[in-house]
Design a protein around this motif. Structure first.
Motif, mmCIF file in Angstrom:
data_model
loop_
_atom_site.group_PDB
_atom_site.id
_atom_site.type_symbol
_atom_site.label_atom_id
_atom_site.label_comp_id
_atom_site.label_asym_id
_atom_site.label_seq_id
_atom_site.Cartn_x
_atom_site.Cartn_y
_atom_site.Cartn_z
ATOM 1 N N CYS A 172 0.828 -1.212 0.000
ATOM 2 C CA CYS A 172 0.000 0.000 0.000
ATOM 3 C C CYS A 172 0.862 1.262 0.000
ATOM 4 C CB CYS A 172 -0.934 0.021 1.202
ATOM 5 S SG CYS A 172 -2.198 -1.243 1.132
ATOM 6 N N GLY A 173 1.884 1.294 0.843
ATOM 7 C CA GLY A 173 2.740 2.469 0.923
ATOM 8 C C GLY A 173 3.430 2.802 -0.378
ATOM 9 N N PRO A 174 4.179 1.857 -0.953
ATOM 10 C CA PRO A 174 4.857 2.166 -2.207
ATOM 11 C C PRO A 174 3.909 2.513 -3.350
ATOM 12 C CG PRO A 174 5.784 0.184 -1.227
ATOM 13 C CD PRO A 174 4.588 0.565 -0.404
ATOM 14 N N ILE A 175 2.712 1.945 -3.318
ATOM 15 C CA ILE A 175 1.747 2.263 -4.377
ATOM 16 C C ILE A 175 1.123 3.635 -4.146
ATOM 17 C CG2 ILE A 175 -0.492 1.616 -5.346
ATOM 18 C CD1 ILE A 175 0.368 -1.337 -4.864
ATOM 19 N N ALA A 176 0.796 3.956 -2.883
ATOM 20 C CA ALA A 176 0.102 5.210 -2.579
ATOM 21 C C ALA A 176 1.028 6.419 -2.500
ATOM 22 C CB ALA A 176 -0.661 5.075 -1.260
ATOM 23 N N ALA A 177 2.279 6.208 -2.132
ATOM 24 C CA ALA A 177 3.194 7.340 -1.910
ATOM 25 C C ALA A 177 3.314 8.264 -3.119
ATOM 26 C CB ALA A 177 4.560 6.844 -1.466
ATOM 27 N N PRO A 178 3.558 7.752 -4.321
ATOM 28 C CA PRO A 178 3.684 8.678 -5.453
ATOM 29 C C PRO A 178 2.424 9.502 -5.687
ATOM 30 C CG PRO A 178 4.524 6.520 -6.038
ATOM 31 C CD PRO A 178 3.840 6.374 -4.707
ATOM 32 N N GLU A 179 1.268 8.872 -5.497
ATOM 33 C CA GLU A 179 0.004 9.601 -5.677
ATOM 34 C C GLU A 179 -0.158 10.689 -4.623
ATOM 35 O OE1 GLU A 179 -3.091 10.656 -7.926
ATOM 36 O OE2 GLU A 179 -1.695 9.052 -8.394
ATOM 37 N N SER A 180 0.196 10.377 -3.385
ATOM 38 C CA SER A 180 0.115 11.356 -2.312
ATOM 39 C C SER A 180 1.033 12.543 -2.589
ATOM 40 C CB SER A 180 0.487 10.698 -0.984
ATOM 41 O OG SER A 180 0.462 11.634 0.053
ATOM 42 N N LEU A 181 2.243 12.262 -3.016
ATOM 43 C CA LEU A 181 3.194 13.334 -3.326
ATOM 44 C C LEU A 181 2.682 14.191 -4.474
ATOM 45 C CD1 LEU A 181 6.474 11.250 -3.031
ATOM 46 C CD2 LEU A 181 5.567 12.873 -1.362
ATOM 47 N N ARG A 182 2.106 13.565 -5.495
ATOM 48 C CA ARG A 182 1.526 14.325 -6.622
ATOM 49 C C ARG A 182 0.332 15.158 -6.163
ATOM 50 N NH1 ARG A 182 3.064 9.704 -9.698
ATOM 51 N NH2 ARG A 182 1.109 8.655 -9.215
ATOM 52 N N ASP A 183 -0.506 14.606 -5.272
ATOM 53 C CA ASP A 183 -1.680 15.344 -4.788
ATOM 54 C C ASP A 183 -1.292 16.602 -4.034
ATOM 55 O OD1 ASP A 183 -3.587 13.775 -5.951
ATOM 56 O OD2 ASP A 183 -4.143 12.719 -4.108
ATOM 57 N N ILE A 184 -0.284 16.512 -3.189
ATOM 58 C CA ILE A 184 0.142 17.718 -2.465
ATOM 59 C C ILE A 184 0.635 18.766 -3.448
ATOM 60 C CG2 ILE A 184 1.887 18.631 -0.874
ATOM 61 C CD1 ILE A 184 1.498 16.033 0.765
ATOM 62 N N GLU A 185 1.381 18.350 -4.447
ATOM 63 C CA GLU A 185 1.849 19.298 -5.466
ATOM 64 C C GLU A 185 0.663 19.882 -6.233
ATOM 65 O OE1 GLU A 185 3.947 21.793 -7.663
ATOM 66 O OE2 GLU A 185 4.805 20.631 -6.028
ATOM 67 N N ARG A 186 -0.286 19.029 -6.607
ATOM 68 C CA ARG A 186 -1.436 19.474 -7.395
ATOM 69 C C ARG A 186 -2.357 20.389 -6.592
ATOM 70 N NH1 ARG A 186 -6.413 17.640 -7.508
ATOM 71 N NH2 ARG A 186 -5.914 15.751 -6.359
ATOM 72 N N LEU A 187 -2.633 20.042 -5.334
ATOM 73 C CA LEU A 187 -3.575 20.804 -4.519
ATOM 74 C C LEU A 187 -3.010 22.143 -4.040
ATOM 75 C CD1 LEU A 187 -5.029 17.895 -2.381
ATOM 76 C CD2 LEU A 187 -6.243 19.218 -4.121
ATOM 77 N N TRP A 188 -1.752 22.139 -3.614
ATOM 78 C CA TRP A 188 -1.189 23.347 -3.010
ATOM 79 C C TRP A 188 0.125 23.768 -3.636
ATOM 80 C CZ3 TRP A 188 -2.376 19.289 0.681
ATOM 81 C CH2 TRP A 188 -3.627 19.447 1.255
ATOM 82 N N GLY A 189 0.937 22.818 -4.029
ATOM 83 C CA GLY A 189 2.314 23.079 -4.442
ATOM 84 C C GLY A 189 3.207 22.966 -3.218
#
Length: 136
Positions: free
Chosen positions: A57-74
């Motif tokens: 779960c971690g390795p699969i979710a981590a890239p998406e989480s990192l992209r979401d923070i960039e996308r939502l706020w930067g």
């Protein structure tokens, strides 16, 4: 050097990054899985690839989480927000504790999902109660 990702980047618990600098012979060959498994005799990093049933779960979710923070706020915006919020929380909680004659050492969360209003409510409602408990 290793860093956990479950707090700041909002990934599942157990998600981390291990960085091994190449200088000084630190190429990972002295790192071994905690439990012997199929790939134990393989060189690093392959010896970690076959460790029985893995929670991915971690390795699969981590890239998406990192992209979401960039996308939502930067990342620059979210870092500045959290730093400013932590400074605000420190002042606000310190003022609230002083107002009731107490001194506290707390670990507060100042993340993108925390607001100044939440810090204010905590300072106004919780600090007097906590100081009261400490006084017995």
């Amino acid at each position: 050097m290793g860093r956990h990702f479950h707090k700041f980047p909002c990934t599942p618990r157990g998600t981390a990054l291990l960085v091994i600098p190449p200088e000084g012979g630190q190429d990972g060959q002295d790192l071994w899985p905690l439990i012997d498994s199929w790939g134990f005799a393989d060189p690093f990093p392959e010896r970690f690839d076959e460790q029985g049933t893995q929670d991915l779960c971690g390795p699969i979710a981590a890239p998406e989480s990192l992209r979401d923070i960039e996308r939502l706020w930067g990342w620059d915006v979210v870092r500045r927000y959290m730093s400013d919020l932590a400074d605000y929380a420190e002042r606000r909680v310190s003022e609230a504790a002083s107002a009731v004659g107490g001194e506290l050492y707390l670990r507060l969360t100042a993340h993108a999902y925390v607001t100044a209003d939440a810090i204010d409510r905590f300072a106004e409602q919780s600090i007097p109660t906590i100081v009261g408990w400490l006084r017995g």
